[in-house]
Scaffold this active site. Sequence first.
Site, PDB file in Angstrom:
ATOM      1  NE  ARG A 227     -51.559 -24.731  48.584  1.00  0.00           N
ATOM      2  CZ  ARG A 227     -50.503 -25.508  48.367  1.00  0.00           C
ATOM      3  NH1 ARG A 227     -50.418 -26.844  48.456  1.00  0.00           N
ATOM      4  NH2 ARG A 227     -49.141 -24.793  48.234  1.00  0.00           N
ATOM      5  CG  HIS A 275     -50.194 -30.088  53.271  1.00  0.00           C
ATOM      6  ND1 HIS A 275     -50.769 -28.795  52.868  1.00  0.00           N
ATOM      7  CD2 HIS A 275     -49.201 -29.998  52.167  1.00  0.00           C
ATOM      8  CE1 HIS A 275     -50.334 -28.211  51.946  1.00  0.00           C
ATOM      9  NE2 HIS A 275     -49.549 -29.165  51.465  1.00  0.00           N
TER      10      HIS A 275
HETATM   11  P1  NAP Z   1     -47.383 -26.589  37.952  1.00  0.00           P
HETATM   12  O1  NAP Z   1     -46.035 -27.200  37.300  1.00  0.00           O
HETATM   13  O2  NAP Z   1     -47.573 -25.126  37.850  1.00  0.00           O
HETATM   14  O3  NAP Z   1     -48.433 -27.156  36.841  1.00  0.00           O
HETATM   15  C1  NAP Z   1     -50.062 -26.956  37.316  1.00  0.00           C
HETATM   16  C2  NAP Z   1     -50.716 -27.630  36.320  1.00  0.00           C
HETATM   17  O4  NAP Z   1     -52.215 -27.045  36.395  1.00  0.00           O
HETATM   18  C3  NAP Z   1     -50.591 -27.032  34.658  1.00  0.00           C
HETATM   19  O5  NAP Z   1     -50.592 -28.327  33.939  1.00  0.00           O
HETATM   20  C4  NAP Z   1     -51.436 -26.121  34.607  1.00  0.00           C
HETATM   21  O6  NAP Z   1     -51.956 -25.936  33.182  1.00  0.00           O
HETATM   22  C5  NAP Z   1     -52.639 -26.546  35.342  1.00  0.00           C
HETATM   23  N1  NAP Z   1     -53.664 -25.601  35.289  1.00  0.00           N
HETATM   24  C6  NAP Z   1     -53.521 -24.331  36.105  1.00  0.00           C
HETATM   25  N2  NAP Z   1     -54.628 -23.518  36.116  1.00  0.00           N
HETATM   26  C7  NAP Z   1     -55.609 -24.312  35.251  1.00  0.00           C
HETATM   27  C8  NAP Z   1     -56.870 -24.234  34.922  1.00  0.00           C
HETATM   28  N3  NAP Z   1     -57.507 -23.025  35.246  1.00  0.00           N
HETATM   29  N4  NAP Z   1     -57.223 -25.172  34.101  1.00  0.00           N
HETATM   30  C9  NAP Z   1     -56.665 -25.942  33.768  1.00  0.00           C
HETATM   31  N5  NAP Z   1     -55.582 -26.399  34.042  1.00  0.00           N
HETATM   32  C10 NAP Z   1     -55.129 -25.716  34.885  1.00  0.00           C
HETATM   33  O7  NAP Z   1     -47.646 -26.975  39.294  1.00  0.00           O
HETATM   34  P2  NAP Z   1     -46.991 -28.345  40.032  1.00  0.00           P
HETATM   35  O8  NAP Z   1     -45.653 -28.032  40.350  1.00  0.00           O
HETATM   36  O9  NAP Z   1     -47.415 -29.206  39.321  1.00  0.00           O
HETATM   37  O10 NAP Z   1     -47.869 -28.315  41.462  1.00  0.00           O
HETATM   38  C11 NAP Z   1     -49.223 -28.055  41.422  1.00  0.00           C
HETATM   39  C12 NAP Z   1     -49.939 -28.064  42.804  1.00  0.00           C
HETATM   40  O11 NAP Z   1     -49.579 -29.107  43.773  1.00  0.00           O
HETATM   41  C13 NAP Z   1     -49.063 -26.919  43.657  1.00  0.00           C
HETATM   42  O12 NAP Z   1     -49.724 -25.570  43.183  1.00  0.00           O
HETATM   43  C14 NAP Z   1     -49.653 -26.944  45.069  1.00  0.00           C
HETATM   44  O13 NAP Z   1     -50.952 -26.755  45.405  1.00  0.00           O
HETATM   45  C15 NAP Z   1     -49.624 -28.458  45.118  1.00  0.00           C
HETATM   46  N6  NAP Z   1     -48.774 -29.262  45.961  1.00  0.00           N
HETATM   47  C16 NAP Z   1     -49.121 -30.150  46.930  1.00  0.00           C
HETATM   48  C17 NAP Z   1     -48.320 -30.618  47.743  1.00  0.00           C
HETATM   49  C18 NAP Z   1     -48.652 -31.446  48.907  1.00  0.00           C
HETATM   50  O14 NAP Z   1     -47.819 -31.966  49.700  1.00  0.00           O
HETATM   51  N7  NAP Z   1     -50.098 -31.838  49.207  1.00  0.00           N
HETATM   52  C19 NAP Z   1     -46.757 -30.577  47.590  1.00  0.00           C
HETATM   53  C20 NAP Z   1     -46.427 -29.720  46.358  1.00  0.00           C
HETATM   54  C21 NAP Z   1     -47.340 -29.293  45.614  1.00  0.00           C
HETATM   55  P3  NAP Z   1     -50.968 -25.403  32.248  1.00  0.00           P
HETATM   56  O15 NAP Z   1     -49.782 -26.518  32.001  1.00  0.00           O
HETATM   57  O16 NAP Z   1     -51.635 -25.364  30.824  1.00  0.00           O
HETATM   58  O17 NAP Z   1     -50.222 -24.141  32.492  1.00  0.00           O
HETATM   59  C1  GLV Z   2     -46.928 -27.858  49.175  1.00  0.00           C
HETATM   60  O1  GLV Z   2     -47.775 -27.973  49.536  1.00  0.00           O
HETATM   61  C2  GLV Z   2     -46.349 -27.272  48.186  1.00  0.00           C
HETATM   62  O2  GLV Z   2     -47.085 -26.305  47.304  1.00  0.00           O
HETATM   63  O3  GLV Z   2     -45.067 -27.252  47.816  1.00  0.00           O
END
Ligand code: NAP
Ligand code: GLV
Length: 312
Positions: A227, A275
Site C-alpha cells: 500500500r 496498482h
Molecule cells: P496476509 O496473508 O495477511 O499476510 C500478511 C503478512 O504480513 C503476514 O506474514 C503477517 O505476519 C505480516 N505482518 C502483518 N503485520 C505485521 C507486523 N506488524 N509486523 C510484521 N509482520 C507483519 O496478506 P497477503 O494476502 O499476503 O497480502 C498482503 C498485502 O498485499 C495486502 O494486505 C495488500 O495490502 C497487498 N496487496 C496488493 C496488491 C496489489 O495489486 N498491489 C494485490 C493484493 C494484495 P504473520 O504471518 O505473522 O501474521
Molecule cells: C489489492 O490491492 C488487494 O488488496 O487485493
Amino acid sequence: MRILFYSPDADADSWTNSFAEIMPGVELHFWQEGQTMANSPPADYAVVWRPPLAMLQGRTDIKAVFNLGAGVDALLKYGEALPEAPIVRLDDAGMGVQMAEFVSHAVLRYYRRFDEYEEQSKEQLWQVLKPHDKQQFSVGILGLGVLGQRIAQALQQFEFPLLGWSHTMKNVPGVQCFAGRDQLDAFLSQTRVLVCVLPLTAETSNMLGRANLSKLMPGAYLINVARGAHLAEPDLLALIKSGHIAGATLDVFRNEPLPRQHPFWHEPRIRITPHIAALTLFNESIRQIAGKIAALEKGEAISGVVDRVRGY
Ligand code: NAP
Ligand code: GLV
C-alpha cells in the site's frame, strides 16, 4: 441467496455473468448511492471492494462481508461503524502467481541490470556491464503471508539469497526468517532488494521511511506492492538522490491515481505501475467466495476471516 455487491467502476455485466455461471440462482443486487438497509432489498452476504460506509453501516441482515481483495484497510478504516458480521479477505484467488510474476520481473530487471541496459539503448550504447554478485543480491520480503510466501517460492527458482519478516516466526524452507520489531534491523541490514507485501495497519503504516530504508545494504532497491501509505515518499526521493537507494518499483501510492504533478513521475530511477501487481480475477474470486458461503451455510469454519484488532 441474495448478495449485495459494490465495487467502484464495476463492470456489472461481467460480474453478473460470472456470478450466474458459478453461483446459479443467486440474486445479485448492485448497491446504489443513497440506499440504506431500510430502502434496499435484504441481503444474506455482501461482496465489496472499497465500499462507501453508507453501504454497510447499520446492516444487521448480512452474515459476512466478503472483501474482493487481500487488503482490508479500506474496510477496517470504518472501525466500529462496520456491521458485526465477519469480514473475509481473498486468500490468493489467483493473486499469488501474479505477485510472483510482478516481483520476479522487477528483481531480475535490477539483478541483470536491464534498467541500465534500457538507458544505454536510448543512447545507442553497446557496453557490457559487470554482472552483480548474486550472493550480494539478497531479497528481503516484508510480509510472509499468502502473497509473500508465493513470491519467495518463485524467487527460489533463481537462487537468490532470501530473507523474510513477519509478525510471528515462520519456517519457510530456503528463506531466512525474522519476526517482530526486535529482528527488523537484522533483516534490513542483510537485504539488498526490499519487497513490501505487508497489510496496511497502524503498526505497518509509514514503515518504509528514512530510518528503515537507510538500514538496507548500500545500492538497495525497493519494490512496494503493498500500500502507498507504507512509504514515506519524500524519504525515498532523498535516498535515491543520495545514491543509497539505486531504484524503486512502485505499484501503490498514497494517492491513486498518482497525480500528474507528482515528483515520482520525473525520477527515472522509479518505475511506476497503476496498482496492477495482482488483480482481482472475476471467476477465481467468486469461486472462492461461493465455497466459503457454502461452508458458512453448513456451519463450518472458513479461512481468511479478518482479525479486526490485528488489522489484517
Ligand atoms: P496476509 O496473508 O495477511 O499476510 C500478511 C503478512 O504480513 C503476514 O506474514 C503477517 O505476519 C505480516 N505482518 C502483518 N503485520 C505485521 C507486523 N506488524 N509486523 C510484521 N509482520 C507483519 O496478506 P497477503 O494476502 O499476503 O497480502 C498482503 C498485502 O498485499 C495486502 O494486505 C495488500 O495490502 C497487498 N496487496 C496488493 C496488491 C496489489 O495489486 N498491489 C494485490 C493484493 C494484495 P504473520 O504471518 O505473522 O501474521
Ligand atoms: C489489492 O490491492 C488487494 O488488496 O487485493
